[in-house]
Write a protein that holds these residues in place. Structure first.
Motif, PDB file in Angstrom:
ATOM      1  N   PHE A  78       9.062  -4.689  -4.126  1.00  0.00           N
ATOM      2  CA  PHE A  78       8.132  -4.360  -5.197  1.00  0.00           C
ATOM      3  C   PHE A  78       6.787  -3.845  -4.694  1.00  0.00           C
ATOM      4  CE2 PHE A  78      10.661  -8.195  -6.069  1.00  0.00           C
ATOM      5  CZ  PHE A  78      11.527  -7.683  -7.034  1.00  0.00           C
ATOM      6  N   LEU A  79       6.619  -3.787  -3.377  1.00  0.00           N
ATOM      7  CA  LEU A  79       5.317  -3.482  -2.804  1.00  0.00           C
ATOM      8  C   LEU A  79       4.872  -2.054  -3.103  1.00  0.00           C
ATOM      9  CD1 LEU A  79       3.072  -4.779  -1.210  1.00  0.00           C
ATOM     10  CD2 LEU A  79       4.283  -4.220   0.902  1.00  0.00           C
ATOM     11  N   HIS A  80       5.797  -1.104  -3.033  1.00  0.00           N
ATOM     12  CA  HIS A  80       5.486   0.298  -3.323  1.00  0.00           C
ATOM     13  C   HIS A  80       4.875   0.418  -4.717  1.00  0.00           C
ATOM     14  CE1 HIS A  80       6.923   4.757  -3.239  1.00  0.00           C
ATOM     15  NE2 HIS A  80       6.065   4.592  -4.211  1.00  0.00           N
ATOM     16  N   ALA A  81       5.531  -0.190  -5.716  1.00  0.00           N
ATOM     17  CA  ALA A  81       5.044  -0.101  -7.094  1.00  0.00           C
ATOM     18  C   ALA A  81       3.686  -0.769  -7.247  1.00  0.00           C
ATOM     19  CB  ALA A  81       6.055  -0.746  -8.040  1.00  0.00           C
ATOM     20  N   ALA A  82       3.495  -1.929  -6.586  1.00  0.00           N
ATOM     21  CA  ALA A  82       2.220  -2.636  -6.685  1.00  0.00           C
ATOM     22  C   ALA A  82       1.076  -1.789  -6.157  1.00  0.00           C
ATOM     23  CB  ALA A  82       2.300  -3.960  -5.931  1.00  0.00           C
ATOM     24  N   ILE A  83       1.321  -1.096  -5.054  1.00  0.00           N
ATOM     25  CA  ILE A  83       0.295  -0.214  -4.486  1.00  0.00           C
ATOM     26  C   ILE A  83      -0.021   0.918  -5.449  1.00  0.00           C
ATOM     27  CG2 ILE A  83      -0.133   1.460  -2.631  1.00  0.00           C
ATOM     28  CD1 ILE A  83       1.495  -0.474  -0.794  1.00  0.00           C
ATOM     29  N   GLN A  84       1.002   1.457  -6.078  1.00  0.00           N
ATOM     30  CA  GLN A  84       0.819   2.566  -7.018  1.00  0.00           C
ATOM     31  C   GLN A  84      -0.104   2.174  -8.170  1.00  0.00           C
ATOM     32  OE1 GLN A  84       4.520   3.968  -8.677  1.00  0.00           O
ATOM     33  NE2 GLN A  84       3.707   5.991  -9.122  1.00  0.00           N
ATOM     34  N   GLY A  85      -0.100   0.878  -8.536  1.00  0.00           N
ATOM     35  CA  GLY A  85      -0.923   0.433  -9.652  1.00  0.00           C
ATOM     36  C   GLY A  85      -2.341   0.064  -9.294  1.00  0.00           C
ATOM     37  N   CYS A  86      -2.731   0.227  -8.029  1.00  0.00           N
ATOM     38  CA  CYS A  86      -4.074  -0.154  -7.584  1.00  0.00           C
ATOM     39  C   CYS A  86      -5.079   0.972  -7.791  1.00  0.00           C
ATOM     40  CB  CYS A  86      -4.049  -0.536  -6.101  1.00  0.00           C
ATOM     41  SG  CYS A  86      -3.224  -2.100  -5.755  1.00  0.00           S
ATOM     42  N   ARG A  87      -6.165   0.667  -8.450  1.00  0.00           N
ATOM     43  CA  ARG A  87      -7.289   1.589  -8.534  1.00  0.00           C
ATOM     44  C   ARG A  87      -8.031   1.631  -7.195  1.00  0.00           C
ATOM     45  NH1 ARG A  87      -9.978  -0.388 -14.330  1.00  0.00           N
ATOM     46  NH2 ARG A  87      -8.480   0.732 -15.682  1.00  0.00           N
ATOM     47  N   ARG A  88      -8.986   2.526  -7.073  1.00  0.00           N
ATOM     48  CA  ARG A  88      -9.831   2.568  -5.882  1.00  0.00           C
ATOM     49  C   ARG A  88     -10.554   1.225  -5.720  1.00  0.00           C
ATOM     50  NH1 ARG A  88     -11.747   6.559  -2.719  1.00  0.00           N
ATOM     51  NH2 ARG A  88     -10.789   8.134  -4.096  1.00  0.00           N
ATOM     52  N   ASN A  89     -10.473   0.685  -4.523  1.00  0.00           N
ATOM     53  CA  ASN A  89     -11.117  -0.583  -4.170  1.00  0.00           C
ATOM     54  C   ASN A  89     -10.530  -1.789  -4.906  1.00  0.00           C
ATOM     55  OD1 ASN A  89     -12.832   0.859  -2.452  1.00  0.00           O
ATOM     56  ND2 ASN A  89     -14.347   1.163  -4.077  1.00  0.00           N
ATOM     57  N   ALA A  90      -9.316  -1.653  -5.401  1.00  0.00           N
ATOM     58  CA  ALA A  90      -8.663  -2.773  -6.082  1.00  0.00           C
ATOM     59  C   ALA A  90      -8.329  -3.890  -5.105  1.00  0.00           C
ATOM     60  CB  ALA A  90      -7.387  -2.292  -6.771  1.00  0.00           C
ATOM     61  N   ILE A  91      -8.104  -5.083  -5.652  1.00  0.00           N
ATOM     62  CA  ILE A  91      -7.572  -6.202  -4.889  1.00  0.00           C
ATOM     63  C   ILE A  91      -6.068  -6.256  -5.132  1.00  0.00           C
ATOM     64  CG2 ILE A  91      -7.543  -8.696  -4.575  1.00  0.00           C
ATOM     65  CD1 ILE A  91     -10.118  -7.453  -3.596  1.00  0.00           C
ATOM     66  N   LEU A  92      -5.308  -6.261  -4.043  1.00  0.00           N
ATOM     67  CA  LEU A  92      -3.859  -6.427  -4.101  1.00  0.00           C
ATOM     68  C   LEU A  92      -3.536  -7.826  -3.577  1.00  0.00           C
ATOM     69  CD1 LEU A  92      -0.928  -5.371  -4.406  1.00  0.00           C
ATOM     70  CD2 LEU A  92      -1.149  -4.390  -2.104  1.00  0.00           C
ATOM     71  N   ALA A  93      -2.894  -8.639  -4.409  1.00  0.00           N
ATOM     72  CA  ALA A  93      -2.528 -10.008  -4.042  1.00  0.00           C
ATOM     73  C   ALA A  93      -1.019 -10.089  -3.916  1.00  0.00           C
ATOM     74  CB  ALA A  93      -3.030 -10.991  -5.097  1.00  0.00           C
ATOM     75  N   VAL A  94      -0.532 -10.583  -2.775  1.00  0.00           N
ATOM     76  CA  VAL A  94       0.905 -10.591  -2.495  1.00  0.00           C
ATOM     77  C   VAL A  94       1.315 -11.971  -1.990  1.00  0.00           C
ATOM     78  CG1 VAL A  94       2.774  -9.530  -1.172  1.00  0.00           C
ATOM     79  CG2 VAL A  94       0.808  -8.136  -1.877  1.00  0.00           C
ATOM     80  N   THR A  95       2.364 -12.514  -2.598  1.00  0.00           N
ATOM     81  CA  THR A  95       2.956 -13.780  -2.155  1.00  0.00           C
ATOM     82  C   THR A  95       4.334 -13.511  -1.572  1.00  0.00           C
ATOM     83  OG1 THR A  95       1.814 -15.032  -3.888  1.00  0.00           O
ATOM     84  CG2 THR A  95       3.713 -16.081  -2.871  1.00  0.00           C
ATOM     85  N   ALA A  96       4.674 -14.217  -0.489  1.00  0.00           N
ATOM     86  CA  ALA A  96       6.031 -14.199   0.065  1.00  0.00           C
ATOM     87  C   ALA A  96       6.511 -15.638   0.189  1.00  0.00           C
ATOM     88  CB  ALA A  96       6.054 -13.515   1.427  1.00  0.00           C
ATOM     89  N   THR A  97       7.627 -15.956  -0.455  1.00  0.00           N
ATOM     90  CA  THR A  97       8.191 -17.301  -0.343  1.00  0.00           C
ATOM     91  C   THR A  97       9.399 -17.338   0.596  1.00  0.00           C
ATOM     92  OG1 THR A  97       9.585 -16.985  -2.302  1.00  0.00           O
ATOM     93  CG2 THR A  97       7.412 -17.952  -2.652  1.00  0.00           C
ATOM     94  N   ASP A  98       9.744 -16.192   1.170  1.00  0.00           N
ATOM     95  CA  ASP A  98      10.842 -16.175   2.160  1.00  0.00           C
ATOM     96  C   ASP A  98      10.284 -16.525   3.537  1.00  0.00           C
ATOM     97  OD1 ASP A  98       9.437 -13.744   2.127  1.00  0.00           O
ATOM     98  OD2 ASP A  98      11.152 -12.595   2.849  1.00  0.00           O
TER      99      ASP A  98
END
Length: 370
Positions: free
Chosen positions: A136-156
Motif C-alpha cells: 500500500f506504500l505507493h498509494a500512500a505516497i501518492q496521497g501526500c501533499r508537499r511537506n506532508a507527514i507519512l505515518a507507516v506501521t509494520a506488524t510483520d
C-alpha cells in the motif's frame, strides 16, 4: 447502528466489537478489527499532530472502527479527517463513533485506498495495515501533499527482525540481521524501504519519529519533494557488518562481502524539536507516553545499532553490572544513552573494545567480595 461495546480511550468514547484483541498483533474475531494494545500507537498520533499544529487534513487509510480517525478529529484542534475502510462492516462503527462524539470534522469513506489517495491529497496520511505496509506504500505516497507527514506501521516483525530472512528480502529488498540489534535493524529496514519508494517519485524524507513497540514498527516521516531531496535520503542508506565473535558493528555506504546486511536507514530516528513539543497530558496511556518521550529525547539516534547488557555478559563471561552503574561509567568516557528498543539495551559512541573494558569494570563493582 454498530453492535458493540462502548469504551473510553484518551478523551474519546468509542464503540468497538464486543470480541476484540487486547494484545500482540491481534486477530480479527469478527468482521472489524480492533486491538486495545494499539491505544499507545493512537496516543502518539494525537500527540504528534497536536505538536505540529496547523489545520491538518488527515487520511486514516485503513480505519476499521475509526478509533484513530475519531480520536484525531476529537482531540486535535483544527483537524479534518477522512476515516476510510473498504470493508462495509466497518462503516457502521465509524459512523457510530462520529455520532457519539459529536464530531463534524470527520467523514466516513468506503473507497479502495488507491482510489481515495489518487483523488485527494492530505497533510497527514496514516497507513496501519494488518501485516506489511509494502503493498500500500505507493498509494500512500501518492496521497501526500508537499511537506506532508507519512505515518507507516509494520506488524510483520518476524521478517524485518530476521526470523524469516527470505520474506524480508522479498518484501523489503533487504537482508535482515539476527541478534540483539534485530529490532533496530528491522525499524531501519522499514525506513529504508520508505526512502527508496519515495525516491522513485523524486521525493525524500525527514524522520520525525520512528520507534519499535510491542509487536510493531512505526515511522513518521515528513515528505520532501524534489530530486535533491530524494538523493539526500538515498545517501542516508547504509550496509552493516556484524561480527558475533567480537561484537563489533560497522556500517558502510557500499554493499560488499563484509557489509552484507541491509540496506538500512542510517540517519536519525527522531526530530527532537518536535518531540519536545509533544504533550502526553490526557493520553490513554499517559504514564507510558511520558516514559517513551523521555527515552526518545535521550536516545542517541544516529548510531545505527544498540548493544545489550546480556550480550556483553555472555560474551565476556562476567556478571551483568547494575545498569545505572554501567551507563554512568560509559558516559564518563563518551556519549552513551539508553534506548527505547530494550530496557537492557544501550548505545554508545565508544569503540566496542572500550565498552568491553568498561563493562568488566562495572561488573566488578557489583561482584560480591571473595
Amino acid at each position: 447502528m454498530a453492535d458493540g461495546v462502548r469504551i473510553r480511550e484518551g478523551g474519546t468514547e468509542l464503540v468497538v466489537p464486543v470480541q476484540h484483541s487486547s494484545g500482540g498483533p491481534g486477530k480479527i474475531y469478527d468482521t472489524v478489527f480492533f486491538n486495545e494494545q494499539m491505544a499507545f500507537n493512537r496516543d502518539v498520533s494525537v500527540m504528534l499532530l497536536r505538536a505540529l499544529g496547523g489545520n491538518p487534513k488527515v487520511a486514516d487509510c485503513m480505519a476499521a472502527t475509526g478509533s484513530r480517525s475519531v480520536r484525531i478529529a476529537n482531540e486535535v484542534p483544527g483537524s479534518e479527517v477522512v476515516a476510510n475502510d473498504i470493508n462495509p462492516a466497518a462503516i457502521p462503527f465509524i459512523e457510530e463513533n462520529i455520532r457519539i462524539n459529536g464530531v463534524t470534522n470527520c467523514r466516513p469513506s468506503r473507497e479502495n485506498l488507491q482510489v481515495l489517495l489518487s483523488n485527494e491529497t492530505f497533510d497527514y496520511v496514516d497507513l496501519d495495515p494488518f501485516g506489511s505496509p509494502i503493498p500500500f506504500l505507493h498509494a500512500a505516497i501518492q496521497g501526500c501533499r508537499r511537506n506532508a507527514i507519512l505515518a507507516v506501521t509494520a506488524t510483520d516483525t518476524a521478517p524485518l527482525a530476521g526470523a524469516h530472512r527470505s520474506k524480508c528480502v522479498r518484501r523489503y529488498c533487504a537482508n535482515p540481521i539476527r541478534g540483539y540489534m534485530c529490532h533496530e535493524s528491522g525499524l531501519r529496514i522499514l525506513m529504508g524501504s520508505v526512502a527508496r519508494e519515495l525516491a522513485k517519485f523524486d521525493m525524500g524524507m525527514e524522520p520525525v519519529l520512528s520507534f519499535y513497540a510491542d509487536h510493531y514498527f512505526r515511522t513518521y516521516v515528513r515528505v520532501r519533494k524534489g530530486a535533491g531531496a530524494a538523493d539526500a535520503s538515498l545517501a542516508q542508506l547504509r550496509y552493516v557488518a556484524y561480527d558475533p565473535d567480537t561484537l563489533d558493528r560497522s556500517v558502510s555506504d557500499v554493499h560488499d562481502a563484509e557489509h552484507d546486511y541491509g540496506p538500512i536507514w542510517g540517519g536519525r530516528l527522531f526530530d527532537k524539536d518536535i518531540l519536545s513539543r509533544m504533550d502526553p497530558s490526557g493520553m490513554h496511556e499517559e504514564k507510558r507516553c511520558r516514559k517513551m518521550l523521555a527515552l526518545w529525547m535521550e536516545e542517541i539516534d544516529e548510531v545505527p545499532f544498540m548493544y545489550d547488557v546480556s550480550e556483553f555478559a555472555s560474551h565476556l563471561k562476567v556478571m551483568s553490572p547494575r545498569y545505572d552503574t554501567l551507563m554512568e561509567l560509559l558516559n564518563r568516557e563518551g556519549l552513551s544513552s539508553r534506548t527505547h528498543i530494550s530496557p537492557t539495551g544501550f548505545k554508545s559512541v565508544l569503540p566496542v573494545e572500550d565498552i568491553k573494558r568498561i563493562f568488566v569494570e562495572a561488573s566488578v563493582t557489583r561482584s560480591p567480595p571473595a
